[in-house]
Structures are given as structure tokens and as C-alpha cells.
Motif scaffolding. Structure first.
Motif, PDB file in Angstrom:
ATOM      1  N   LYS A   1     -24.698  23.774  15.969  1.00  0.00           N
ATOM      2  CA  LYS A   1     -23.432  22.686  16.209  1.00  0.00           C
ATOM      3  C   LYS A   1     -23.696  21.597  15.806  1.00  0.00           C
ATOM      4  CE  LYS A   1     -21.991  26.338  20.155  1.00  0.00           C
ATOM      5  NZ  LYS A   1     -23.395  27.041  19.895  1.00  0.00           N
ATOM      6  N   PHE A   2     -24.795  20.820  16.173  1.00  0.00           N
ATOM      7  CA  PHE A   2     -24.966  19.541  16.269  1.00  0.00           C
ATOM      8  C   PHE A   2     -25.814  18.891  14.986  1.00  0.00           C
ATOM      9  CE2 PHE A   2     -25.503  20.100  21.380  1.00  0.00           C
ATOM     10  CZ  PHE A   2     -24.251  20.420  21.237  1.00  0.00           C
ATOM     11  N   ILE A   3     -26.732  19.883  14.400  1.00  0.00           N
ATOM     12  CA  ILE A   3     -27.547  19.452  13.219  1.00  0.00           C
ATOM     13  C   ILE A   3     -27.308  20.006  12.061  1.00  0.00           C
ATOM     14  CG2 ILE A   3     -29.782  19.467  12.430  1.00  0.00           C
ATOM     15  CD1 ILE A   3     -29.506  17.205  14.574  1.00  0.00           C
ATOM     16  N   ILE A   4     -27.054  21.422  11.934  1.00  0.00           N
ATOM     17  CA  ILE A   4     -26.979  22.063  10.633  1.00  0.00           C
ATOM     18  C   ILE A   4     -25.834  21.591   9.968  1.00  0.00           C
ATOM     19  CG2 ILE A   4     -26.583  24.362   9.801  1.00  0.00           C
ATOM     20  CD1 ILE A   4     -29.341  23.724  11.048  1.00  0.00           C
ATOM     21  N   PRO A   5     -24.594  21.296  10.770  1.00  0.00           N
ATOM     22  CA  PRO A   5     -23.295  20.980  10.082  1.00  0.00           C
ATOM     23  C   PRO A   5     -23.349  19.552   9.362  1.00  0.00           C
ATOM     24  CG  PRO A   5     -22.762  21.838  11.986  1.00  0.00           C
ATOM     25  CD  PRO A   5     -24.239  21.931  12.101  1.00  0.00           C
ATOM     26  N   SER A   6     -24.300  18.749   9.894  1.00  0.00           N
ATOM     27  CA  SER A   6     -24.614  17.638   9.271  1.00  0.00           C
ATOM     28  C   SER A   6     -25.472  17.935   7.901  1.00  0.00           C
ATOM     29  CB  SER A   6     -25.166  16.590  10.053  1.00  0.00           C
ATOM     30  OG  SER A   6     -24.292  16.151  11.100  1.00  0.00           O
ATOM     31  N   ILE A   7     -26.370  18.677   7.798  1.00  0.00           N
ATOM     32  CA  ILE A   7     -27.200  19.170   6.798  1.00  0.00           C
ATOM     33  C   ILE A   7     -26.193  19.471   5.800  1.00  0.00           C
ATOM     34  CG2 ILE A   7     -28.924  20.394   6.129  1.00  0.00           C
ATOM     35  CD1 ILE A   7     -30.138  20.507   8.664  1.00  0.00           C
ATOM     36  N   ALA A   8     -25.422  20.343   6.071  1.00  0.00           N
ATOM     37  CA  ALA A   8     -24.267  21.019   5.123  1.00  0.00           C
ATOM     38  C   ALA A   8     -23.617  20.136   4.537  1.00  0.00           C
ATOM     39  CB  ALA A   8     -23.538  22.367   5.714  1.00  0.00           C
ATOM     40  N   ASP A   9     -23.006  19.019   5.080  1.00  0.00           N
ATOM     41  CA  ASP A   9     -22.020  18.180   4.689  1.00  0.00           C
ATOM     42  C   ASP A   9     -22.714  17.281   3.825  1.00  0.00           C
ATOM     43  OD1 ASP A   9     -20.010  19.395   6.163  1.00  0.00           O
ATOM     44  OD2 ASP A   9     -19.905  17.528   7.748  1.00  0.00           O
ATOM     45  N   ASN A  10     -24.081  16.936   4.082  1.00  0.00           N
ATOM     46  CA  ASN A  10     -25.075  16.207   3.113  1.00  0.00           C
ATOM     47  C   ASN A  10     -25.094  17.038   1.875  1.00  0.00           C
ATOM     48  OD1 ASN A  10     -26.145  13.430   4.168  1.00  0.00           O
ATOM     49  ND2 ASN A  10     -25.745  14.467   5.984  1.00  0.00           N
ATOM     50  N   LEU A  11     -25.581  18.139   1.779  1.00  0.00           N
ATOM     51  CA  LEU A  11     -25.686  18.866   0.562  1.00  0.00           C
ATOM     52  C   LEU A  11     -24.608  19.130  -0.103  1.00  0.00           C
ATOM     53  CD1 LEU A  11     -27.932  21.774   2.278  1.00  0.00           C
ATOM     54  CD2 LEU A  11     -28.780  19.623   0.726  1.00  0.00           C
ATOM     55  N   ALA A  12     -23.263  19.194   0.582  1.00  0.00           N
ATOM     56  CA  ALA A  12     -22.141  19.294  -0.307  1.00  0.00           C
ATOM     57  C   ALA A  12     -21.770  18.066  -0.953  1.00  0.00           C
ATOM     58  CB  ALA A  12     -20.938  19.762   0.639  1.00  0.00           C
TER      59      ALA A  12
ATOM     60  N   GLY B   1     -24.061  16.419  -2.348  1.00  0.00           N
ATOM     61  CA  GLY B   1     -25.162  16.214  -3.460  1.00  0.00           C
ATOM     62  C   GLY B   1     -26.366  15.242  -2.853  1.00  0.00           C
ATOM     63  N   HIS B   2     -26.296  15.133  -1.470  1.00  0.00           N
ATOM     64  CA  HIS B   2     -27.544  14.356  -0.978  1.00  0.00           C
ATOM     65  C   HIS B   2     -28.460  15.262  -0.302  1.00  0.00           C
ATOM     66  CE1 HIS B   2     -29.654  11.070   1.021  1.00  0.00           C
ATOM     67  NE2 HIS B   2     -29.187  11.374   2.229  1.00  0.00           N
ATOM     68  N   LEU B   3     -29.523  15.026  -0.470  1.00  0.00           N
ATOM     69  CA  LEU B   3     -30.605  15.862   0.315  1.00  0.00           C
ATOM     70  C   LEU B   3     -31.085  15.240   1.699  1.00  0.00           C
ATOM     71  CD1 LEU B   3     -32.569  18.336   0.400  1.00  0.00           C
ATOM     72  CD2 LEU B   3     -34.305  17.332  -0.879  1.00  0.00           C
ATOM     73  N   PRO B   4     -30.660  15.575   2.702  1.00  0.00           N
ATOM     74  CA  PRO B   4     -31.021  14.726   4.191  1.00  0.00           C
ATOM     75  C   PRO B   4     -32.260  14.933   4.667  1.00  0.00           C
ATOM     76  CG  PRO B   4     -29.516  16.715   4.635  1.00  0.00           C
ATOM     77  CD  PRO B   4     -29.851  16.676   3.137  1.00  0.00           C
ATOM     78  N   ARG B   5     -33.230  14.233   3.901  1.00  0.00           N
ATOM     79  CA  ARG B   5     -34.471  14.248   4.200  1.00  0.00           C
ATOM     80  C   ARG B   5     -34.856  14.062   5.992  1.00  0.00           C
ATOM     81  NH1 ARG B   5     -37.946  15.293   0.264  1.00  0.00           N
ATOM     82  NH2 ARG B   5     -37.221  15.117  -1.747  1.00  0.00           N
TER      83      ARG B   5
END
Length: 483
Positions: A377-388, A390-394
Motif C-alpha cells: 500500500k505504501f511503497i510498492i505503488p511508488s516503485i511502480a509509478d517510477n518504473l512507469a 522510465g525511472h529506476l527508483p533506487r
């Protein structure tokens, strides 16, 4: 020996004998008593809405202990605000009774059937809504749900009890109450509707259609940091002369409540005491869940691995606060949609100050709790949005590696981490296998979904996880901050 007079306590500024119930609230934990109950107490102090008092309720056997504790003190709750400038205590009188807790929830259903009850609200934790993390949807296959659907006259869950009461009201020609979630979930109204209608769909599809058409489930965003109660909190209550209260609540001074104004059977005028009613709850919600709750996760696992006990101590560690700053400013705030009349940078500054409040003494262990429910709920969606984008959220990937490392069960200092998740055994097995095969962790599809399949994420995650094992948290955070 010198004795000190107890510190002053504010008591209800209204005649409680004038209160009559309009709300049944399920889940009388610390957050409810420091949040919704306080707003209502403020409203009653203005002489308003005296027919909107709370009937407390619970659906789990341990809730009986809270019932016994509160009824022994006339349903008054002690709330201590932890302002660094000085603590203040008040007794909250918004609840007038606590319904008997029963396995078949008969007393709860009877109370919710009463016509004067126009709102049923609930705080049953983020993980209590029977959501399948892999799909983000209600899980009708859960044994608790199937059991309720098969015996709706004696349901064991809050949602089955709510449905049974709605069914009884419908049969009696009484308008349905509004169902209001006060839990920290994206779209909490939608999630609650899915749970109530989902139970109905298994037993009576026509009833499910009626629920979806006629019952209101407003979305809302809630916020107030409220630590668990332990010896420290009870000692604070004793300093105020309330040492006989076994369940005092402590909380930060800040509170916020944002609601959709969708209450067909009426509602108390909460806007009079600072509640925001808006059609843009989703924007406030995304801001809070990504920036605050995501921020909690970012500081939780490095702090836990470094044997740091309190959140404010983690914020005083430059490596952890620097990690938080970098991830928030580079990977979270840029993807949060605009919020009406809100500066996101200023909101983050407020969040940072709240995390740093030493009086709250919130624990890192509490923030680390239940990652299997919170991360999706709190972290994975932000990873997914960054990947969408084109940014790899290191930074967010490093956070995920830190969570995995934490679930291995030992700190960098060699201390054993006691189980801290409902799925701890499964997480520990996956974490320990992940050093050799990162997909043992990222392949948990109910948590990571499609995100875990991204090859660039897999590579970064594996690198961070191995580095954490070889060199430790401090070295890895220092490298990350150095770019």
C-alpha cells in the motif's frame, strides 16, 4: 520525600447525560480514541450534535478487555497530547457505552439495527479488510468471509455483522446507516463497500446489489501518530492523577481528517471542529500514504537493523534522515498528484518535524510491524509509478532490500529480531533464500505483483541485498547518499 500534586486534566466541557448515540464504532484502539472520538468531544463541547455520541464495539475476543477497562471508568478515555512544549491531558467523553463482545455478534447487530444509529464507523487495521494484495481486490475465498456468508445470522467479522444489520434494517423498512472506514487505506470507502457487498454476494446477490446501490461508504483520510500504550504511557497518566486508567492514549498534537460528504442519513457537523469535507479525498490520501506512511517505512527498517529503539532517534541519525530526504524528494514527492491548497514540500517539512518529536517516543518496531500488508500500500505503488515513468527508483528499491534484510531476523549488531508480521515465518524463509535467489523475495506476487518481474529492479535489489549482508546498513546508506 516530596510529593507533587498531579498535573491538571481537562474534563468534558458538556453535560454527558444529554448525549444519545448516533454512531456505532467497531475497533476501540488507540487511534480511534485519539482521533474520531476527540473530534466529537470538541463538537459536543460547542453544544452541537449531542445525538451523535458513540457506542463502542468489537468483534474479537480480546476486545472484551478494552470494554471492561473503559466501562469501569464510565467509557471515558484519557488522551495525552505530546507537545515538546509541554504535555496536556484530557478525558474524552464522546462514547456513552460499549456493546457486549460476543462470538455471534448478536448484541452488535441489534445495536446497529436501532433507527437512531445513522453511522457505523470502524478501525480494524489496514490488514483487516480481506484484500488480496496481488490483485488489490476483496478476497471472497477467505475462510472468514465464506464462514460469514454461510451463517449470516451469526457472523464473526465486522463486515458480516454490518451486513446482517443492514439486512435487518431493510426488512424493517429502516433507512440504511452510512458505513465509514477510519482506517489508513487508499479508497477506504471503496474497500469497505467491496467487503460488505462481497459477503452479501456469496449468500444473496440481490442483497449485494441493494448494498451497492443504497448504502453510502464515504472515502476518508485520517492522520495522527498514536503510539502503542505501555508502561511509559501509563506512567504519564499517573503523573496526571490517572494512574488507575489501564488504557491511556498518547498522541502527537497534530491531527487531520478529510472526508467525502456522502452521508444520506445525516452526519454531525464535523466541519465545525476542523474536519475537511471535499470531493478530492483521493488526492489528500495519496499525499499522506505516499509521503507519511511511505516515509515511516523508509526510516523503519534501517533503524530496526541498527538497533535504534525510537523514531526520533532514527531521525537524529544523519544516514537515516538523509536517506528519508533523498527518497522523498527524488522518488516520492515528484509522483504525488497535486493536492488542493497544499504545498507538498511544506507538507513533507511538517512530516519530518512530526517524526522528530521526541515526546511521542514512537518505536521503530511499531513502524516495522506488518510490512506484508503495509508495503503493497505504501511503497510498492511508488516503485511502480517510477518504473512507469522510465525511472529506476533506487532509494525505494533499497528500502525494499532493507525490509528483506530485516525479515532475516537479525540486526547488524547481532540481536535477534522477534517476529513482527502476521506472515513472519513465510517472510523469513523468503528473506533467507533471497541472498542466493532474489526472486525468492521479489517473486511474492501477492506483495510485489508485476513490479517484482522488472529485470532492472531485480538487479538493483540483488546488489543492495548482497551489499547489506557484506558491509552493513551504515556503509550502504553512506554510498547511496554519496550517489
Amino acid at each position: 520525600m516530596t510529593t507533587h500534586d498531579p498535573l491538571p486534566v481537562a474534563h468534558p466541557a458538556y453535560d454527558r447525560s444529554r448525549l444519545t448515540p448516533g454512531i456505532v464504532h467497531i475497533g476501540l484502539g488507540n487511534f480511534h480514541r485519539a482521533h474520531m472520538a476527540v473530534y466529537l468531544d470538541d463538537l459536543f463541547a460547542k453544544g452541537l450534535a449531542m445525538d451523535w455520541a458513540i457506542l463502542g464495539a468489537g468483534v474479537r475476543a480480546p476486545d472484551s478487555r478494552m470494554r471492561d477497562a473503559l466501562r469501569a471508568q464510565d467509557c471515558l478515555s484519557t488522551v495525552i497530547e505530546l507537545d515538546p512544549a509541554g504535555k496536556t491531558a484530557r478525558r474524552i467523553g464522546a462514547m456513552v457505552d460499549f456493546i457486549e463482545v460476543q462470538p455471534d455478534n448478536a448484541a452488535l447487530i441489534a445495536a446497529m439495527t436501532r433507527p437512531e444509529i445513522r453511522i457505523v464507523s470502524l478501525t480494524v487495521t489496514e490488514g483487516g479488510y480481506y484484500v488480496d494484495p496481488a490483485t488489490g481486490r476483496f478476497d471472497p475465498t477467505h475462510p472468514d468471509i465464506r464462514a460469514d456468508a454461510a451463517q449470516l445470522d451469526r457472523p464473526a467479522t465486522a463486515f458480516g455483522a454490518i451486513l446482517a444489520a443492514l439486512q435487518a434494517r431493510r426488512a424493517a423498512g429502516v433507512a440504511p446507516f452510512t458505513v465509514m472506514s477510519c482506517d489508513n487505506l487508499p479508497g477506504n470507502g471503496h474497500v469497505t463497500r467491496a467487503a460488505v457487498a462481497g459477503v452479501a454476494r456469496l449468500s444473496d446477490p440481490a442483497l449485494a446489489d441493494w448494498v451497492e446501490t443504497h448504502v453510502a461508504f464515504p472515502n476518508g483520510m485520517v492522520d495522527r501518530i498514536t503510539p502503542a500504550t505501555g508502561p511509559r504511557e501509563r506512567a504519564m497518566a499517573a503523573a496526571f492523577g490517572l494512574g488507575d486508567d489501564p488504557v491511556p492514549v498518547t498522541c502527537e498534537p497534530f491531527r487531520q481528517w478529510v472526508l467525502e460528504d456522502h452521508f444520506p442519513s445525516g452526519r454531525p457537523p464535523l466541519e465545525q471542529v476542523g474536519v475537511t469535507f471535499t470531493d478530492h479525498v483521493h488526492a489528500f490520501e495519496a499525499m499522506k500514504i505516499r509521503i507519511l506512511n511511505g516515509g515511516h517505512a523508509i526510516i523503519a527498517y534501517p533503524g530496526g537493523l541498527l538497533d535504534i529503539e525510537y523514531v526520533h532517534e532514527a531521525m537524529a541519525e544523519p544516514l537515516i534522515s538523509g536517506f528519508l530526504d533523498k527518497v522523498e524528494r527524488e522518488e516520492i514527492i515528484p509522483i504525488v498528484p497535486p493536492v488542493p491548497n497544499t504545498d507538498l514540500a511544506a507538507y513533507y517539512t511538517l512530516i519530518r518535524d512530526r517524526f522528530s518529536n521526541p515526546e511521542v517516543a514512537d518505536t521503530e518496531r511499531r513502524l516495522c510491524l506488518d510490512g506484508s500488508n503495509r508495503q503493497p500500500k505504501f511503497i510498492i505503488p511508488s516503485i511502480a509509478d517510477n518504473l512507469a515513468r522510465g525511472h529506476l527508483p533506487r532509494g525505494l528499491i533499497l528500502e525494499s532490500a532493507l525490509w528483506c534484510r530485516y525479515c532475516m531476523g537479525m540486526t547488524d549488531g547481532g540481536a535477534v529480531i522477534e517476529p513482527n508480521d502476521p506472515n513472519w515465518d513465510r517472510l523469513q524463509r523468503a528473506a533467507r533464500a533471497a541472498s542466493a535467489d532474489p526472486m525468492a523475495w521479489l517473486g511474492m506476487e501477492d506483495i510485489y505483483g508485476d513490479v517484482g518481474r522488472d529485470p532492472h529492479l531485480q538487479e538493483a535489489f540483488a546488489g543492495y541485498l548482497n551489499d547489506l549482508g557484506a558491509r552493513g546498513v551504515r556503509a550502504v546508506l553512506a554510498d547511496y547518499l554519496a550517489g
